[in-house]
Design a protein around this motif. Structure first.
Motif, PDB file in Angstrom:
ATOM      1  N   ARG A 100     103.786  40.690  68.756  1.00  0.00           N
ATOM      2  CA  ARG A 100     103.633  40.183  70.120  1.00  0.00           C
ATOM      3  C   ARG A 100     102.505  39.154  70.175  1.00  0.00           C
ATOM      4  O   ARG A 100     102.592  38.164  70.904  1.00  0.00           O
ATOM      5  CB  ARG A 100     103.371  41.347  71.084  1.00  0.00           C
ATOM      6  N   ASN A 103     103.887  35.973  68.904  1.00  0.00           N
ATOM      7  CA  ASN A 103     104.703  35.333  69.950  1.00  0.00           C
ATOM      8  C   ASN A 103     103.798  34.575  70.912  1.00  0.00           C
ATOM      9  O   ASN A 103     104.093  33.439  71.298  1.00  0.00           O
ATOM     10  CB  ASN A 103     105.475  36.372  70.771  1.00  0.00           C
ATOM     11  N   ILE A 107     103.339  30.231  71.738  1.00  0.00           N
ATOM     12  CA  ILE A 107     103.589  29.540  72.998  1.00  0.00           C
ATOM     13  C   ILE A 107     102.309  28.995  73.630  1.00  0.00           C
ATOM     14  O   ILE A 107     102.367  28.407  74.698  1.00  0.00           O
ATOM     15  CB  ILE A 107     104.336  30.447  74.007  1.00  0.00           C
ATOM     16  N   ILE A 118      95.124  39.804  75.949  1.00  0.00           N
ATOM     17  CA  ILE A 118      95.680  40.005  77.294  1.00  0.00           C
ATOM     18  C   ILE A 118      97.206  39.915  77.259  1.00  0.00           C
ATOM     19  O   ILE A 118      97.901  40.697  77.891  1.00  0.00           O
ATOM     20  CB  ILE A 118      95.105  38.950  78.269  1.00  0.00           C
ATOM     21  N   ALA A 119      97.710  38.975  76.481  1.00  0.00           N
ATOM     22  CA  ALA A 119      99.163  38.766  76.470  1.00  0.00           C
ATOM     23  C   ALA A 119      99.913  39.839  75.695  1.00  0.00           C
ATOM     24  O   ALA A 119     101.048  40.152  76.029  1.00  0.00           O
ATOM     25  CB  ALA A 119      99.474  37.395  75.898  1.00  0.00           C
TER      26      ALA A 119
ATOM     27  N   PHE B   5      95.245  42.797  80.921  1.00  0.00           N
ATOM     28  CA  PHE B   5      96.181  42.114  81.818  1.00  0.00           C
ATOM     29  C   PHE B   5      96.247  42.914  83.116  1.00  0.00           C
ATOM     30  O   PHE B   5      96.571  44.099  83.103  1.00  0.00           O
ATOM     31  CB  PHE B   5      97.565  42.026  81.163  1.00  0.00           C
ATOM     32  N   LYS B  47     103.381  34.093  80.121  1.00  0.00           N
ATOM     33  CA  LYS B  47     103.070  34.239  78.702  1.00  0.00           C
ATOM     34  C   LYS B  47     103.052  35.709  78.325  1.00  0.00           C
ATOM     35  O   LYS B  47     103.505  36.092  77.244  1.00  0.00           O
ATOM     36  CB  LYS B  47     101.726  33.592  78.372  1.00  0.00           C
ATOM     37  N   HIS B  48     102.522  36.520  79.203  1.00  0.00           N
ATOM     38  CA  HIS B  48     102.503  37.961  78.958  1.00  0.00           C
ATOM     39  C   HIS B  48     103.928  38.481  78.830  1.00  0.00           C
ATOM     40  O   HIS B  48     104.264  39.194  77.885  1.00  0.00           O
ATOM     41  CB  HIS B  48     101.769  38.660  80.107  1.00  0.00           C
ATOM     42  N   VAL B  50     106.700  36.802  78.149  1.00  0.00           N
ATOM     43  CA  VAL B  50     107.374  36.230  76.972  1.00  0.00           C
ATOM     44  C   VAL B  50     106.892  36.915  75.687  1.00  0.00           C
ATOM     45  O   VAL B  50     107.690  37.290  74.830  1.00  0.00           O
ATOM     46  CB  VAL B  50     107.128  34.705  76.901  1.00  0.00           C
ATOM     47  N   ALA B  51     105.565  37.105  75.576  1.00  0.00           N
ATOM     48  CA  ALA B  51     105.026  37.707  74.343  1.00  0.00           C
ATOM     49  C   ALA B  51     105.478  39.153  74.207  1.00  0.00           C
ATOM     50  O   ALA B  51     105.798  39.613  73.114  1.00  0.00           O
ATOM     51  CB  ALA B  51     103.499  37.643  74.357  1.00  0.00           C
ATOM     52  N   GLN B  52     105.530  39.863  75.314  1.00  0.00           N
ATOM     53  CA  GLN B  52     105.912  41.275  75.252  1.00  0.00           C
ATOM     54  C   GLN B  52     107.387  41.437  74.884  1.00  0.00           C
ATOM     55  O   GLN B  52     107.758  42.402  74.231  1.00  0.00           O
ATOM     56  CB  GLN B  52     105.672  41.956  76.609  1.00  0.00           C
ATOM     57  N   ASN B  53     108.217  40.501  75.324  1.00  0.00           N
ATOM     58  CA  ASN B  53     109.663  40.693  75.146  1.00  0.00           C
ATOM     59  C   ASN B  53     110.300  39.725  74.157  1.00  0.00           C
ATOM     60  O   ASN B  53     111.519  39.700  74.032  1.00  0.00           O
ATOM     61  CB  ASN B  53     110.360  40.554  76.502  1.00  0.00           C
ATOM     62  N   ASN B  54     109.470  38.948  73.497  1.00  0.00           N
ATOM     63  CA  ASN B  54     109.970  37.999  72.499  1.00  0.00           C
ATOM     64  C   ASN B  54     111.035  37.061  73.073  1.00  0.00           C
ATOM     65  O   ASN B  54     112.120  36.912  72.506  1.00  0.00           O
ATOM     66  CB  ASN B  54     110.514  38.772  71.288  1.00  0.00           C
ATOM     67  N   TYR B  57     110.210  30.373  75.080  1.00  0.00           N
ATOM     68  CA  TYR B  57     109.328  29.669  76.013  1.00  0.00           C
ATOM     69  C   TYR B  57     109.295  28.195  75.661  1.00  0.00           C
ATOM     70  O   TYR B  57     109.052  27.837  74.506  1.00  0.00           O
ATOM     71  CB  TYR B  57     107.926  30.279  75.906  1.00  0.00           C
TER      72      TYR B  57
END
Lengths: 193, 255
Positions: A100, A103, A107, A118-119, B5, B47-48, B50-54, B57
């Motif tokens: 994650r 990822n 981006i 945080i992300a 977050f 971004k949170h 997108v990063a969590q769920n792949n 973006y």
């Protein structure tokens, strides 16, 4: 519990046991040798990697001509079994925190460790320390570049080598990363400058 | 500052809009528009997610053409772009469908996020291309912009009619500010100072975070009471920089 034998003892015994060219199963070898089943399996695996042993049929092991020659010459294994690292046998990491984080890095234009934490964090403990180590490895392997100016006292990074969607996994002992984006079987990228 | 977050009311509304998208009536209506002024936490939220769920973006560019958009999408998907547009389109559909299937199997949401979508919201060719992709595989597509998208999309009814969810990021409320301060500030903050942060920041998350950093810097090196850092403690200190006038805002003295 069996006493720990000297490195190379079990492989040498295995070599001598199969020196007559017979094809024996692991169960037979286990009965005939003074060693654990697991130790024999490990020794057999190491000899297969070396080309000394082959699996003649299902569950049955036999020496190859190279193995026969070694046995005849009285070859003594005096180190731990040699194993070649086979990245494709390694389980690919699933959607873990580092995936994650990767990822999120892909981006973002530039980021601090905090931004990525945080992300990507769900309920992991010590997430920040974990990512600090991951960032160090990525930086050493040339994936991340540290930006010259800090913001609010925090280091900022930029992902300069975005090889693909799969996060490179850290091989801590080898001081390297394994990147499955570079080839199907995974490519080892050294973290030693 | 703690790296956490914080789920503010805007984030909750965004997540509930995505849940509502799953239960939509018309299958082709799978566009989501997220807009709001800069500094309200849109990009952080996205971004949170997108990063969590792949998810996929993309950041829209001013001069995007359909081919450039396709190339960038294929690049993000790690596919070498074929030469012709038809082949690019087919490849994009194929790749996205595979990813969507995988996400479905893993029971996680999947979608395409286009940030800074104001740049493309008036370009019919790109919007039509995105609509085609979204229609073909029923791919949830999130447009993120700064307030112009909704108006611009109204010029294209065929696209606007497919927008099933609209999320407008609003300025932070008093509760949001308290939640943000509680979640991210390393030192306790009294209610009066939190209220002043709300007034001075005008509800912009970006300014609130700046205020938290200043409060923290002050709180870490001073003796603070049980109720936390108060306005009286910070009297005369800079709390935020005003984004309109670029002047420092000080905590008033003698309160």
């Amino acid at each position: 519990m069996r006493e720990r034998s000297k490195p190379g003892t079990v492989p040498t015994l295995l070599l001598q046991c199969l020196a007559d060219g017979s094809c024996q199963s692991l169960a037979e070898l286990d009965a005939g040798l003074d060693a654990d089943y697991r130790q024999i399996a490990n020794a057999a695996y190491a000899f297969i990697s070396r080309g000394f042993l082959e699996r003649a049929e299902h569950g049955c092991f036999q020496l190859t001509p190279a193995g026969m020659a070694a046995a005849e010459s009285g070859f003594v294994v005096n180190t731990r079994p040699l194993r070649t690292y086979q990245p494709h046998l390694r389980k690919r990491p699933k959607n873990n925190m580092r995936q994650r984080a990767w990822n999120a890095m892909r981006i973002s234009v530039s980021f601090t460790i905090g931004d990525i934490v945080i992300a990507c964090v769900r309920d992991e403990i010590c997430a920040e320390k974990n990512l600090q180590r991951y960032f160090r490895a990525l930086k050493a392997a040339g994936y991340l570049a540290e930006m010259p100016r800090r913001i609010g006292g925090f280091k900022r990074f930029r992902l300069i080598k975005d090889t693909g969607p799969q996060a490179p996994a850290e091989l801590q002992k080898r001081r390297a990363l394994i990147d499955y984006n570079l080839s199907e079987k995974g490519e080892i990228v050294s973290c030693i400058k | 500052m703690k790296n956490v977050f914080v789920e503010t009311s805007n984030v909750k509304r965004f997540l509930s809009a995505l849940s509502a998208l799953e239960d939509r009536g018309a299958t082709e209506a799978c566009l989501v528009v997220v807009d709001g002024l800069p500094g309200l936490g849109k990009t952080t939220t996205l971004k949170h997610w997108v990063a969590q769920n792949n998810c996929i973006y993309l950041r829209a560019k001013k001069e995007w053409s359909p081919a450039w958009f396709m190339n960038e999408l294929l690049d993000t998907l790690r596919v070498n772009p074929p030469h012709s547009f038809q082949k690019k389109y087919a490849k994009v559909l194929e790749e996205l469908a595979v990813r969507q299937n995988n996400a479905l199997m893993a029971r996680r949401p999947f979608g395409l996020v286009i940030d800074e979508a104001d740049h493309v919201s008036s370009k019919a060719t790109i919007l039509e291309t995105i609509r085609d992709i979204s229609d073909m595989i029923e791919l949830p597509t999130v447009f993120v912009g700064m307030g112009k998208i909704k108006d611009n999309l109204s010029r294209f009814p065929q696209v606007a009619s497919r927008v099933s969810q609209k999320v407008r990021f609003e300025k932070a409320s008093k509760d949001d500010i308290k939640l943000l301060i509680k979640g991210r500030c390393e030192v306790p903050v009294a209610d009066d100072l939190a209220n002043f942060v709300l007034t001075a920041s005008q509800g912009f998350n970006r300014e609130v975070l700046e205020a938290i950093a200043n409060i923290e810097r002050f709180g870490m090196r001073s003796e603070i009471g049980s109720e936390g850092v108060t306005m009286a403690d910070m009297a005369g200190h800079v709390i935020i920089n005003n984004r309109h006038t670029n002047q420092d805002i000080y905590v008033p003295e003698g309160v």
